[in-house]
Design an enzyme around this catalytic site. Structure first.
Site, PDB file in Angstrom:
ATOM      1  N   GLU A 117      -0.542  -1.921   5.247  1.00 34.48           N
ATOM      2  CA  GLU A 117       0.363  -1.812   6.393  1.00 34.48           C
ATOM      3  C   GLU A 117       0.285  -0.441   7.037  1.00 34.48           C
ATOM      4  O   GLU A 117       0.499  -0.300   8.248  1.00 34.48           O
ATOM      5  CB  GLU A 117       1.808  -2.094   5.947  1.00 34.48           C
ATOM      6  CG  GLU A 117       2.804  -2.220   7.099  1.00 34.48           C
ATOM      7  CD  GLU A 117       3.301  -0.896   7.639  1.00 34.48           C
ATOM      8  OE1 GLU A 117       3.618  -0.822   8.844  1.00 34.48           O
ATOM      9  OE2 GLU A 117       3.382   0.081   6.867  1.00 34.48           O
TER      10      GLU A 117
ATOM     11  N   ASP B 200       0.825  -1.205   0.000  1.00 38.41           N
ATOM     12  CA  ASP B 200       0.000   0.000   0.000  1.00 38.41           C
ATOM     13  C   ASP B 200       0.860   1.256   0.000  1.00 38.41           C
ATOM     14  O   ASP B 200       2.051   1.225   0.319  1.00 38.41           O
ATOM     15  CB  ASP B 200      -0.953   0.015   1.201  1.00 38.41           C
ATOM     16  CG  ASP B 200      -0.223  -0.134   2.533  1.00 38.41           C
ATOM     17  OD1 ASP B 200       0.824  -0.813   2.573  1.00 38.41           O
ATOM     18  OD2 ASP B 200      -0.688   0.420   3.545  1.00 38.41           O
TER      19      ASP B 200
END
Length: 398
Positions: free
Chosen positions: A141, A83
């Site tokens: 994350e 991400d």
């Protein structure tokens, strides 16, 4: 050639492809829990390869790729996150982010790119490998509760014997790999305090309950939690990152919103810091005759690098020092946090740092900065380091 030599030869041949992956992902970043196109890119990479690909978390983008060797052995997990962050990129490169306000400013594009290359090499070698490698492409994350917690709760990793991962950081060049043992990365929590006062005219402060003054006192008093309430031998950090009090010069504020984080290297401080922040909020409420709402979110736990597995990492990498990197350095505990901590709470393993300082930069911009850059030589270093750890631990009996 032995297994390590075969692996390294394959990785060297795939280096340009890893760089291409990284640049594509960098140009097309997606925020936590919204990484649909990124996940599709990863799944497309594994199409027609002799592996099992699953998405263990319903409604999420996490992907697990299972590479089964032909000999008995351990089950080793290797994880990379994918991400990005809500940051407007300021680096002028041909593969600059095309998604407004979104940037791979932490290096997760590099993590995913090296792991795609490593996975591809291991797939080609699977007939010579013992055990099983589980490649974990993890979403979200950057945003608690984090993707790692969801992956763990799915049960998809219950059979792992060990797990390993890396993070790129420009604290050093690609010739440096850093490790630490025990409590290695801080746990973190976030909070939002909304203060509700009684606004009014700046000429008549006695007729108001000034939310802004209450808020500044809250911020100032917070600093005493670390300096006066926590043992000086313990690491603790409380940071206020946002103080929202819009208004005018002649207006006393009705409402103030304050956002911040608390970080710690001892899990015992998680609840303690919450209780102390709550106490400060209550005291401000009494002292300034306001009301408040404290939204406190417990975030990632302290990341604990298991000593036995960390020692194995050190032994394995020491044998390669001077080959694809020059320095293996024991580093202090890191005040940043990582949701890889959820894996290590249940599975033995280690998480370490690969230097990615750009060659042209004397004072590089750090992770989460809009000018953050990755030295792409770090991709091959990461792939070799994690790869040789994996092939060693697949057959380990200790």
């Amino acid at each position: 050639m032995n297994t390590k030599e075969v692996l390294f030869e394959k990785l060297e041949a795939k280096e340009s492809e890893m760089i291409q992956h990284r640049r594509y992902l960098h140009q097309h970043p997606e925020l936590s829990f919204q990484e649909d196109a990124t996940a599709q890119y990863i799944k497309d990479f594994y199409k027609n390869k002799d592996v099992t690909v699953t998405q263990p978390v319903l409604g999420s983008n996490a992907i697990i790729v299972e590479i089964k060797g032909q000999q008995p052995g351990n089950i080793i997990g290797l994880r990379a996150d994918f991400d990005a962050l809500p940051i407007q990129e300021e680096v002028d490169v041909p593969f600059k982010s095309i998604n407004e306000g979104v940037m791979h400013a932490c290096g997760h594009d590099a993590h995913t790119a090296y792991l795609l290359g490593l996975a591809d090499a291991l797939i080609e070698m699977k007939n010579e490998l013992p055990g099983t490698v589980k490649i974990i492409h993890q979403h979200a994350e950057e945003m608690p509760p984090g993707g790692a917690q969801q992956v763990m709760q799915s049960g998809a990793l219950n059979d792992l014997d060990e797990i390993y991962g890396i993070h790129v950081a420009p604290v050093a060049g690609t010739e440096v790999i850093g490790y630490n043992k025990g409590n290695a990365f801080a746990g973190s929590s976030t909070f939002t305090l909304t203060i509700n006062g009684l606004g009014g005219h700046a000429a008549s402060p006695h007729k108001t309950h000034d939310a802004l003054i209450a808020g500044t006192n809250f911020v100032n008093t917070l600093q005493t939690i670390v300096s006066r309430r926590i043992d000086p031998s313990e690491m603790g950090v409380i940071t206020v990152g946002a103080f929202d009090a819009p208004g005018g010069a002649n207006i006393i504020q009705d409402k103030v919103t304050i956002k911040g984080t608390a970080r710690y290297l001892n899990d015992d401080l998680e609840q303690f810091m919450y209780e102390e922040i709550e106490k400060v909020a209550k005291s401000v409420a009494v002292g300034f005759d306001i009301t408040y709402d404290l939204d406190y979110q417990f975030g990632y736990p302290v990341l604990y690098n298991h000593p036995a597995q960390t020692e194995q990492v050190v032994d394995i990498l020491t044998a390669s020092k001077g080959d694809y990197f020059e320095h293996l350095v024991e580093i202090p505990a890191v005040s940043g946090s990582e949701d890889f901590a959820y894996y290590l709470k249940e599975i033995p393993g280690a998480f370490f740092i690969v230097g990615c300082k750009p060659e042209h930069s004397e004072t590089p911009y750090m992770n989460h900065h809009p000018k953050f850059e990755v030295n792409e030589d770090a991709l091959l270093v990461a792939a070799k380091a994690v790869g040789e750890i994996a092939i060693n631990r697949l057959s380990a009996t200790d």
